[in-house]
Scaffold this motif. Structure first.
Motif, PDB file in Angstrom:
ATOM      1  N   LYS A   1       0.827  -1.213   0.000  1.00  0.00           N
ATOM      2  CA  LYS A   1       0.000   0.000   0.000  1.00  0.00           C
ATOM      3  C   LYS A   1       0.864   1.266   0.000  1.00  0.00           C
ATOM      4  O   LYS A   1       0.574   2.235  -0.718  1.00  0.00           O
ATOM      5  CB  LYS A   1      -0.926   0.002   1.213  1.00  0.00           C
ATOM      6  N   CYS A   2       1.905   1.261   0.812  1.00  0.00           N
ATOM      7  CA  CYS A   2       2.776   2.439   0.900  1.00  0.00           C
ATOM      8  C   CYS A   2       3.529   2.677  -0.408  1.00  0.00           C
ATOM      9  O   CYS A   2       3.661   3.814  -0.867  1.00  0.00           O
ATOM     10  CB  CYS A   2       3.764   2.285   2.054  1.00  0.00           C
ATOM     11  N   ASN A   3       4.020   1.617  -1.022  1.00  0.00           N
ATOM     12  CA  ASN A   3       4.754   1.755  -2.280  1.00  0.00           C
ATOM     13  C   ASN A   3       3.867   2.299  -3.396  1.00  0.00           C
ATOM     14  O   ASN A   3       4.277   3.163  -4.176  1.00  0.00           O
ATOM     15  CB  ASN A   3       5.361   0.414  -2.700  1.00  0.00           C
ATOM     16  N   LYS A   4       2.646   1.799  -3.474  1.00  0.00           N
ATOM     17  CA  LYS A   4       1.738   2.234  -4.543  1.00  0.00           C
ATOM     18  C   LYS A   4       1.360   3.698  -4.400  1.00  0.00           C
ATOM     19  O   LYS A   4       1.029   4.356  -5.404  1.00  0.00           O
ATOM     20  CB  LYS A   4       0.476   1.366  -4.528  1.00  0.00           C
ATOM     21  N   ASN A   5       1.409   4.215  -3.184  1.00  0.00           N
ATOM     22  CA  ASN A   5       0.962   5.587  -2.943  1.00  0.00           C
ATOM     23  C   ASN A   5       2.093   6.520  -2.512  1.00  0.00           C
ATOM     24  O   ASN A   5       1.843   7.624  -2.030  1.00  0.00           O
ATOM     25  CB  ASN A   5      -0.144   5.583  -1.871  1.00  0.00           C
TER      26      ASN A   5
ATOM     27  N   SER B   1       3.635  11.668   6.021  1.00  0.00           N
ATOM     28  CA  SER B   1       3.386  10.357   5.425  1.00  0.00           C
ATOM     29  C   SER B   1       2.231   9.655   6.133  1.00  0.00           C
ATOM     30  O   SER B   1       1.437   8.955   5.499  1.00  0.00           O
ATOM     31  CB  SER B   1       4.654   9.494   5.456  1.00  0.00           C
ATOM     32  N   TYR B   2       2.113   9.841   7.442  1.00  0.00           N
ATOM     33  CA  TYR B   2       1.005   9.232   8.171  1.00  0.00           C
ATOM     34  C   TYR B   2      -0.333   9.829   7.735  1.00  0.00           C
ATOM     35  O   TYR B   2      -1.322   9.096   7.551  1.00  0.00           O
ATOM     36  CB  TYR B   2       1.183   9.403   9.680  1.00  0.00           C
ATOM     37  N   LYS B   3      -0.367  11.133   7.558  1.00  0.00           N
ATOM     38  CA  LYS B   3      -1.609  11.776   7.114  1.00  0.00           C
ATOM     39  C   LYS B   3      -2.015  11.269   5.733  1.00  0.00           C
ATOM     40  O   LYS B   3      -3.206  11.111   5.441  1.00  0.00           O
ATOM     41  CB  LYS B   3      -1.447  13.291   7.106  1.00  0.00           C
ATOM     42  N   LYS B   4      -1.028  10.993   4.904  1.00  0.00           N
ATOM     43  CA  LYS B   4      -1.302  10.442   3.578  1.00  0.00           C
ATOM     44  C   LYS B   4      -1.862   9.025   3.697  1.00  0.00           C
ATOM     45  O   LYS B   4      -2.814   8.650   3.010  1.00  0.00           O
ATOM     46  CB  LYS B   4      -0.014  10.445   2.752  1.00  0.00           C
TER      47      LYS B   4
ATOM     48  N   SER C   1      10.462 -10.912   3.433  1.00  0.00           N
ATOM     49  CA  SER C   1       9.558  -9.802   3.151  1.00  0.00           C
ATOM     50  C   SER C   1      10.387  -8.569   2.810  1.00  0.00           C
ATOM     51  O   SER C   1      11.378  -8.278   3.486  1.00  0.00           O
ATOM     52  CB  SER C   1       8.679  -9.494   4.374  1.00  0.00           C
ATOM     53  N   TYR C   2       9.980  -7.863   1.772  1.00  0.00           N
ATOM     54  CA  TYR C   2      10.685  -6.648   1.401  1.00  0.00           C
ATOM     55  C   TYR C   2      10.106  -5.461   2.166  1.00  0.00           C
ATOM     56  O   TYR C   2       8.892  -5.265   2.216  1.00  0.00           O
ATOM     57  CB  TYR C   2      10.596  -6.406  -0.110  1.00  0.00           C
ATOM     58  N   THR C   3      11.008  -4.703   2.775  1.00  0.00           N
ATOM     59  CA  THR C   3      10.599  -3.544   3.555  1.00  0.00           C
ATOM     60  C   THR C   3      11.741  -2.529   3.534  1.00  0.00           C
ATOM     61  O   THR C   3      12.651  -2.644   2.706  1.00  0.00           O
ATOM     62  CB  THR C   3      10.225  -3.961   5.001  1.00  0.00           C
TER      63      THR C   3
END
Length: 239
Positions: free
Chosen positions: A17-21, A55-58, A198-200
């Motif tokens: 989710k984070c990567n896509k956005n 980033s959290y607000k996003k 897992s990729y992070t």
């Protein structure tokens, strides 16, 4: 599924989710320590990540239904926000990084606000925490709640945020020494890692955080953390 597998499943979903956005995050706390020291702390604890306030607000904007904080649930009293997925019965703890001036932060880091964070914890736990000692603590903090409200991340941010910041204050446990929650200015540059298949991500100045939080000898000494997070409110979340 075992807890560790659930942790990795929710991390994979969160990462996607984070990567896509184009949302910034990095491993934090015992999760970061787990990766760097290879001690498998993640078997006993939930995933922890750093996020900037922006980033959290996003994340909150795009995935409102997967976030719980005082803006999404009226009877939520923890200071930290969490990302959750009901089908996994698992959460990710979000430790916010706030641009701050150390003088403002030291002024706000008071005994009163330490207590207010405890009020939030015991108010949220209600009667779920068993035992005589927890009952006494719950009664004590319930009494203090008559005079003081629980501490929210929004309040902390509004009081210590500074455009002319000298570093970042971490909204984590206020019970830690303030120095452990303070990171000098960092670049926010990250590197992608493979953690338990897992990729992070981890931020490039990760060693600054680990040295301050766990001591300069964290690579040699075992970190005592027998506490397993048990967020009993996960099954009660409703939007």
């Amino acid at each position: 599924m075992e807890p560790k597998q659930n942790n990795l499943s929710i991390l994979n979903s969160f990462n996607e989710k984070c990567n896509k956005n184009n949302i910034w995050y990095s491993l934090s706390g015992l999760s970061l320590l787990d990766y760097q020291s290879k001690k498998n702390y993640s078997q006993k604890n939930i995933i922890e990540v750093f996020m900037t306030v922006d980033s959290y607000k996003k994340l909150l904007f795009f995935f409102h239904d997967n976030i719980i904080d005082s803006t999404t649930k009226n009877n939520y009293f923890f200071t930290n926000p969490f990302y959750f997925e009901k089908e996994l019965n698992e959460v990710i703890k979000i430790n916010l990084l706030i641009k701050a001036n150390i003088k403002k932060t030291e002024k706000y880091y008071s005994i009163k606000n330490l207590i207010r964070q405890k009020i939030g914890f015991y108010k949220s736990s209600n009667k779920e925490l068993k035992g005589f000692l927890n009952s006494i603590k719950r009664t004590f903090y319930s009494f203090l709640n008559l005079f003081w409200s629980p501490l929210t991340w929004q309040e902390v941010c509004s009081n210590i945020y500074d455009d002319e910041y000298r570093g970042y204050f971490i909204i984590d446990s206020f019970s830690d020494n303030i120095n452990k929650n303070w990171i000098p200015s960092i670049t926010m540059e990250r590197e992608q890692i493979n953690w338990n298949d897992s990729y992070t991500y981890i931020f490039k100045e990760w060693n600054v955080f680990l040295n301050k939080r766990y001591g300069f000898d964290w690579q040699k000494k075992p970190i005592i953390s027998n506490k397993k997070f048990d967020y009993f409110w996960i099954n009660k979340i409703k939007h």
